[in-house]
Design a protein around this motif. Sequence first.
Motif, PDB file in Angstrom:
ATOM      1  N   SER A   1       0.822  -1.206   0.000  1.00 36.83           N
ATOM      2  CA  SER A   1       0.000   0.000   0.000  1.00 36.83           C
ATOM      3  C   SER A   1       0.852   1.250   0.000  1.00 36.83           C
ATOM      4  O   SER A   1       0.579   2.213  -0.722  1.00 36.83           O
ATOM      5  N   LEU A   2       1.897   1.257   0.817  1.00 38.57           N
ATOM      6  CA  LEU A   2       2.734   2.450   0.872  1.00 38.57           C
ATOM      7  C   LEU A   2       3.592   2.594  -0.384  1.00 38.57           C
ATOM      8  O   LEU A   2       3.822   3.699  -0.871  1.00 38.57           O
ATOM      9  N   ARG A   3       4.061   1.459  -0.921  1.00 38.16           N
ATOM     10  CA  ARG A   3       4.870   1.544  -2.151  1.00 38.16           C
ATOM     11  C   ARG A   3       4.066   2.181  -3.281  1.00 38.16           C
ATOM     12  O   ARG A   3       4.618   2.806  -4.166  1.00 38.16           O
ATOM     13  N   ALA A   4       2.738   2.019  -3.214  1.00 41.08           N
ATOM     14  CA  ALA A   4       1.886   2.547  -4.282  1.00 41.08           C
ATOM     15  C   ALA A   4       1.922   4.075  -4.368  1.00 41.08           C
ATOM     16  O   ALA A   4       1.518   4.654  -5.375  1.00 41.08           O
ATOM     17  N   VAL A   5       2.382   4.759  -3.317  1.00 41.64           N
ATOM     18  CA  VAL A   5       2.443   6.228  -3.377  1.00 41.64           C
ATOM     19  C   VAL A   5       3.880   6.730  -3.383  1.00 41.64           C
ATOM     20  O   VAL A   5       4.142   7.886  -3.046  1.00 41.64           O
ATOM     21  N   PHE A   6       4.814   5.862  -3.767  1.00 40.21           N
ATOM     22  CA  PHE A   6       6.217   6.270  -3.810  1.00 40.21           C
ATOM     23  C   PHE A   6       6.775   6.153  -5.224  1.00 40.21           C
ATOM     24  O   PHE A   6       6.526   5.170  -5.916  1.00 40.21           O
ATOM     25  N   ASP A   7       7.562   7.111  -5.598  1.00 38.57           N
ATOM     26  CA  ASP A   7       8.352   7.040  -6.829  1.00 38.57           C
ATOM     27  C   ASP A   7       9.754   6.621  -6.385  1.00 38.57           C
ATOM     28  O   ASP A   7      10.484   7.417  -5.779  1.00 38.57           O
ATOM     29  N   MET A   8      10.092   5.366  -6.669  1.00 38.77           N
ATOM     30  CA  MET A   8      11.319   4.800  -6.112  1.00 38.77           C
ATOM     31  C   MET A   8      12.583   5.460  -6.666  1.00 38.77           C
ATOM     32  O   MET A   8      13.615   5.487  -6.002  1.00 38.77           O
ATOM     33  N   LYS A   9      12.493   5.972  -7.880  1.00 45.23           N
ATOM     34  CA  LYS A   9      13.669   6.655  -8.442  1.00 45.23           C
ATOM     35  C   LYS A   9      13.947   7.947  -7.676  1.00 45.23           C
ATOM     36  O   LYS A   9      15.091   8.268  -7.363  1.00 45.23           O
ATOM     37  N   LEU A  10      12.887   8.692  -7.381  1.00 49.84           N
ATOM     38  CA  LEU A  10      13.079   9.943  -6.644  1.00 49.84           C
ATOM     39  C   LEU A  10      13.548   9.694  -5.210  1.00 49.84           C
ATOM     40  O   LEU A  10      14.201  10.549  -4.603  1.00 49.84           O
ATOM     41  N   LEU A  11      13.217   8.547  -4.680  1.00 51.34           N
ATOM     42  CA  LEU A  11      13.654   8.230  -3.310  1.00 51.34           C
ATOM     43  C   LEU A  11      15.166   8.005  -3.264  1.00 51.34           C
ATOM     44  O   LEU A  11      15.825   8.328  -2.271  1.00 51.34           O
ATOM     45  N   GLY A  12      15.724   7.490  -4.366  1.00 50.51           N
ATOM     46  CA  GLY A  12      17.158   7.210  -4.385  1.00 50.51           C
ATOM     47  C   GLY A  12      17.471   5.958  -3.589  1.00 50.51           C
ATOM     48  O   GLY A  12      16.572   5.315  -3.051  1.00 50.51           O
ATOM     49  N   GLU A  13      18.741   5.609  -3.485  1.00 50.95           N
ATOM     50  CA  GLU A  13      19.109   4.339  -2.828  1.00 50.95           C
ATOM     51  C   GLU A  13      18.936   4.412  -1.318  1.00 50.95           C
ATOM     52  O   GLU A  13      19.912   4.440  -0.555  1.00 50.95           O
ATOM     53  N   ARG A  14      17.696   4.429  -0.914  1.00 54.00           N
ATOM     54  CA  ARG A  14      17.338   4.477   0.507  1.00 54.00           C
ATOM     55  C   ARG A  14      16.215   3.483   0.767  1.00 54.00           C
ATOM     56  O   ARG A  14      15.411   3.218  -0.119  1.00 54.00           O
ATOM     57  N   THR A  15      16.142   3.004   1.997  1.00 55.47           N
ATOM     58  CA  THR A  15      15.011   2.174   2.393  1.00 55.47           C
ATOM     59  C   THR A  15      14.220   2.899   3.470  1.00 55.47           C
ATOM     60  O   THR A  15      14.800   3.433   4.415  1.00 55.47           O
ATOM     61  N   ILE A  16      12.917   2.942   3.292  1.00 55.72           N
ATOM     62  CA  ILE A  16      12.045   3.448   4.354  1.00 55.72           C
ATOM     63  C   ILE A  16      11.309   2.249   4.936  1.00 55.72           C
ATOM     64  O   ILE A  16      10.618   1.532   4.214  1.00 55.72           O
ATOM     65  N   THR A  17      11.498   2.035   6.235  1.00 53.94           N
ATOM     66  CA  THR A  17      10.809   0.932   6.900  1.00 53.94           C
ATOM     67  C   THR A  17       9.716   1.503   7.789  1.00 53.94           C
ATOM     68  O   THR A  17       9.975   2.359   8.629  1.00 53.94           O
ATOM     69  N   LEU A  18       8.508   1.017   7.557  1.00 54.56           N
ATOM     70  CA  LEU A  18       7.373   1.461   8.351  1.00 54.56           C
ATOM     71  C   LEU A  18       7.058   0.391   9.382  1.00 54.56           C
ATOM     72  O   LEU A  18       6.605  -0.700   9.033  1.00 54.56           O
ATOM     73  N   ASP A  19       7.350   0.683  10.637  1.00 49.40           N
ATOM     74  CA  ASP A  19       7.031  -0.264  11.703  1.00 49.40           C
ATOM     75  C   ASP A  19       5.693   0.117  12.305  1.00 49.40           C
ATOM     76  O   ASP A  19       5.529   1.227  12.813  1.00 49.40           O
ATOM     77  N   CYS A  20       4.760  -0.811  12.251  1.00 50.06           N
ATOM     78  CA  CYS A  20       3.425  -0.547  12.776  1.00 50.06           C
ATOM     79  C   CYS A  20       3.182  -1.482  13.949  1.00 50.06           C
ATOM     80  O   CYS A  20       3.011  -2.690  13.753  1.00 50.06           O
ATOM     81  N   ASP A  21       3.196  -0.946  15.133  1.00 47.71           N
ATOM     82  CA  ASP A  21       3.040  -1.771  16.328  1.00 47.71           C
ATOM     83  C   ASP A  21       1.755  -1.409  17.054  1.00 47.71           C
ATOM     84  O   ASP A  21       1.571  -0.269  17.479  1.00 47.71           O
ATOM     85  N   VAL A  22       0.914  -2.402  17.211  1.00 52.05           N
ATOM     86  CA  VAL A  22      -0.399  -2.190  17.816  1.00 52.05           C
ATOM     87  C   VAL A  22      -0.270  -2.153  19.332  1.00 52.05           C
ATOM     88  O   VAL A  22       0.110  -3.145  19.959  1.00 52.05           O
TER      89      VAL A  22
END
Lengths: 241, 241, 241, 241, 241, 241
Positions: free
Chosen positions: A100-121
């Motif tokens: 779902s989150l990848r669907a709103v990202f342009d991976m080229k513009l992000l560059g060689e980075r990783t964004i990790t979304l930790d969702c803890d209930v």
Amino acid sequence: MTFVRTQNRAVNELRPVKLTRNFTVHAEGSVLVEFGDTRVLCTASVEDRVPPFLKGKGEGWVTAEYGMLPRATHTRSDREAARGKQSGRTQEIQRLIGRSLRAVFDMKLLGERTITLDCDVLQADGGTRTAAITGACVAAHDAITRLLVAGKIERTPLTGFVAAVSVGIVEGTPLLDLEYVEDSACDTDMNVVMSGAGHFIEVQGTAEGAAFSRVEMNQLLDLADAGIRQLIVAQKAALES
Amino acid sequence: MTFVRTQNRAVNELRPVKLTRNFTVHAEGSVLVEFGDTRVLCTASVEDRVPPFLKGKGEGWVTAEYGMLPRATHTRSDREAARGKQSGRTQEIQRLIGRSLRAVFDMKLLGERTITLDCDVLQADGGTRTAAITGACVAAHDAITRLLVAGKIERTPLTGFVAAVSVGIVEGTPLLDLEYVEDSACDTDMNVVMSGAGHFIEVQGTAEGAAFSRVEMNQLLDLADAGIRQLIVAQKAALES
Amino acid sequence: MTFVRTQNRAVNELRPVKLTRNFTVHAEGSVLVEFGDTRVLCTASVEDRVPPFLKGKGEGWVTAEYGMLPRATHTRSDREAARGKQSGRTQEIQRLIGRSLRAVFDMKLLGERTITLDCDVLQADGGTRTAAITGACVAAHDAITRLLVAGKIERTPLTGFVAAVSVGIVEGTPLLDLEYVEDSACDTDMNVVMSGAGHFIEVQGTAEGAAFSRVEMNQLLDLADAGIRQLIVAQKAALES
Amino acid sequence: MTFVRTQNRAVNELRPVKLTRNFTVHAEGSVLVEFGDTRVLCTASVEDRVPPFLKGKGEGWVTAEYGMLPRATHTRSDREAARGKQSGRTQEIQRLIGRSLRAVFDMKLLGERTITLDCDVLQADGGTRTAAITGACVAAHDAITRLLVAGKIERTPLTGFVAAVSVGIVEGTPLLDLEYVEDSACDTDMNVVMSGAGHFIEVQGTAEGAAFSRVEMNQLLDLADAGIRQLIVAQKAALES
Amino acid sequence: MTFVRTQNRAVNELRPVKLTRNFTVHAEGSVLVEFGDTRVLCTASVEDRVPPFLKGKGEGWVTAEYGMLPRATHTRSDREAARGKQSGRTQEIQRLIGRSLRAVFDMKLLGERTITLDCDVLQADGGTRTAAITGACVAAHDAITRLLVAGKIERTPLTGFVAAVSVGIVEGTPLLDLEYVEDSACDTDMNVVMSGAGHFIEVQGTAEGAAFSRVEMNQLLDLADAGIRQLIVAQKAALES
Amino acid sequence: MTFVRTQNRAVNELRPVKLTRNFTVHAEGSVLVEFGDTRVLCTASVEDRVPPFLKGKGEGWVTAEYGMLPRATHTRSDREAARGKQSGRTQEIQRLIGRSLRAVFDMKLLGERTITLDCDVLQADGGTRTAAITGACVAAHDAITRLLVAGKIERTPLTGFVAAVSVGIVEGTPLLDLEYVEDSACDTDMNVVMSGAGHFIEVQGTAEGAAFSRVEMNQLLDLADAGIRQLIVAQKAALES
């Protein structure tokens, strides 16, 4: 007959939604999202590395992990770290959040980075995965803003917003944003993820009891569509505050 | 030369301590404990079962589990559930918390029940294990009160209070309640767990740099003793509020 | 009343200590250490590699692993390799041994090498971790001597000796070097690790029954201090033989 | 050309065999077996339980576990407990030991008991699995004697002896009881397990280099047969001492 | 522009479907299902036990497991048994198959029995999960017939049929029953599971590239609906043959 | 008395053997091998990489993996991927297949490539490991032919053929190629692997009941030798078709 909801909530009414930014201090984005009694802490972490399959391609990656504190629920559930593996349900959810989150990202513009979304209930009352997606989107916006402010990227890789809500049929009545007692009782349970532009990113509908008709499906999608529009308004408001 | 602490904290001064009860709704006891920027959610869960080795003995059990959210720390650490095992550090800490809490329980009075103390670090800035013990004690009191009120037990199995604090020697200066930057820089790090009666339940001292003398050990124990007395006052105040 | 020990051992008396060097042939250091009926085989292995976090820093590393043969104990315990994981107790012990040995090493003088101390309990009768530390120190000395003789290093990276002993309070009496029946019966159990210079490297005290006072703590530390001095004499004698 | 063996050992000569009973004190049977520099500690543990598939059938069970201390070998190998699983080789060997020992047991006479043979290699120089079988047989005899003496069983469930040896072809020469350097160099490696009555219990031959002919197979079996007869003499002598 | 499919397949055309019953001999139901080059072996196993949470309730259970042979795919993928865990994808799929089949079972009529549907992909060319559901339904019918014939149940617990197909949008064109090259190229991928009565059991749509509109969603559901009707005809034909 | 076999099979008669090439489409070699009701799918996958210990040596590697579909057997067995580990039996078998195939490969001529032989049992009726070796050999030949045709290698690295069969003693009668009921009833079970040149590659004999004599061993080897010669004829015929 129509199912009566807690606190006389209307069938097409969201629970109170709250998005608290900077809930913790270390993460590049940190949002506590609340859908009624469901509370999920969503953090966005930025790291200057990508998974092996992307090395040297000049593109970034966005991924998610999901967890539930053992006593987020009515009765205590096993700690996955102690059991030594994540359940199928956990993996299914974190794959959904990631896509779902990848669907709103342009991976080229992000560059060689990783964004990790930790969702803890921290506390669960139905809809933890949809709250997680909704909160993670805000955390991702905060993390990207930080990269922009630091001059590490010039243009935002975010192409818009993404939010999610659950809908379902309980005792024949289509309802928006199921809380736990409704979720347990429902015949059909559907999680809908949509973009800010009003398009579908994910639709996952399951007949837990009776199979559902095309008409019912349309009713559910209408409810979800209207609910998600409100969630996106809430996300934007949170980011402007 | 004396080490200068953040915000001019005195060498024998605790960080601001906050104990928020009922932080989440489902657990029998739920306390958010804060030692400065360290924030740990401690829940106490009561279950009507005991581990196999206690079955039929008419005694209860108290145990603890510890976890750290991946982005509780400055840089993101791996999620233990995803890696498939708890680290040695995690196990060491949860065993320590469990032993510390068992020290204030009369297992016969508890009856055939298990109390599980889940201590999950939302934000880390040094001293997570000592904050966890201090918060778990308050959560345990709340859980026991509920059992008493419900008439499930007649007398409290709790024999008193337990609290903990870290002490250490940084650049030659003995300090109370180390925050993260102090912890990283210290030569000796000691975690002390004491009862409300002023006795030792656990002492774990480690020379990370230079070995420490008997004189230094005594200075550290004096600091810890005074700090723990204040923590116990704070626990009692929280329970009375 | 005073607790009567096996074979009328005095409260401040060590069990017979034996350090047999070159117990096996392949390892760079191989010592069978015996504290009475406790027998631990300690080997020191030298490898020309360091863990990733030290690569290219010109420093070495010292680490330890601990195991117990399934029938080292009165009743057979599960083989950890078959169960597929090391227990929390095992990890706690091997982390303690590793820290204790690192305290007497100058990592720069060691150079980019790893020394692994494998401590495997052939027979257990209390005090296996303290015997392991005491024996591993001798094995480490042998391994370093081999590096010096081979001209691979010019100066010893060992800064001295390290030894350990357990102390505890049984039926109100502070005792040195607990054997299994004493360990099972004790109220307080403390493992003390000291350097040849008489300083503390680790102190781990646990109240298994009643909490202990400052006075008792001092009595235990006095016993440990005197016992460790004798162990270091035994280590030196073994290395000179 | 004939391969020259260490210390001019003849092609059909065993290495010095030593069987030390009561090597450790807790196990019902405890034997250190040595085939030259190969040293394996074999313990037999008796427990009053059987695996689920045998419950209530009035029969017993015999099983084996095998391990190698990390530095039993020339270079240190990983500790299986730390890696979290036993290698295929380890499992193959312990299954072989278990089958071999079961071949000399009458499970009905054993009654609802399990005998576990733990074979731990302290030092390896080739032939660890055959030494283990040979030593485990003696440990099993000691454990059974203890049951007989204690009056727990009336008749021995042991139907005889079992011993094992390796044979192989090195540089064209068939050899008995390979040591490590021979084992590494051999074209064919065969492990033979025989009963005291001179029958085969297991034969496992592997062509590691060139495939072997029927003639070579017969030469190897002849060597093994003669070697095992000597091992059984040694077992009986050890039990009589 | 319209995407041209392999062998000029129409956009609303299924690949050749083949359902071979009794493909293997041991299972109560055994069906090889083929959707073009996708081949999945579906077996239904009946066991007289239920999972713990159903014990004594007089109800049965239906569950599924999914696997892919390592070389079912263009390039070899890791064997999950060797890696030691099932991937998130595998778990997601087997949970989907299980839910889908449970939707056509009356658990009370099944009685205290478990039916396990093992779906193993021998050859993959897109749509393995939908083929698996379609084949598993036929295998379940065969297993139930066997129970009826054996007189173990009196009335069939099957309430009807269930079949599944994938649909997706490739280069702007909505397509039925995607093969691998289409699946890799598609923007939206949707798996639809429907009952013989024409109702939805599961809908899982994912925007892998661009998000999709409500109009597109309706086109996809129309395609799926028509395709599934044909699959159910094929299932009935197979069962009558 | 002589044991009567299914369908009056002679004691020295193989079950019908069938080798179907190109059973699946993606693998470089894909053979369905049938020994009566035993059916194993053997695929050979070629990859341009070697394991770490061979990197840069200019040599290739051949390895095997073995699996059994859960319902390949009379009663369903656990899926190893779901249990999270391969059984000792599985590992033993895949190590045997790997060694057997490596015996007919010249690793230098193979070059820096790995050939993985996946042997998956679709239906089991005794002799799965020997069928697997026999089928894997044909799959390997097909994979090598493809490399030769593609000009990736100039000379075949295959030095010949390898095939395998089981033999055993049932009720005193030596039998060739045991099917399941014979295998369950046998006293001695032996798997024999031989080269096309008539030499032994592996011999693994196990006395499951009574130990076996040298005479019996010779009878079994004679049966195996004759059976394997027929299997090699069948392999050659399959490759020529």
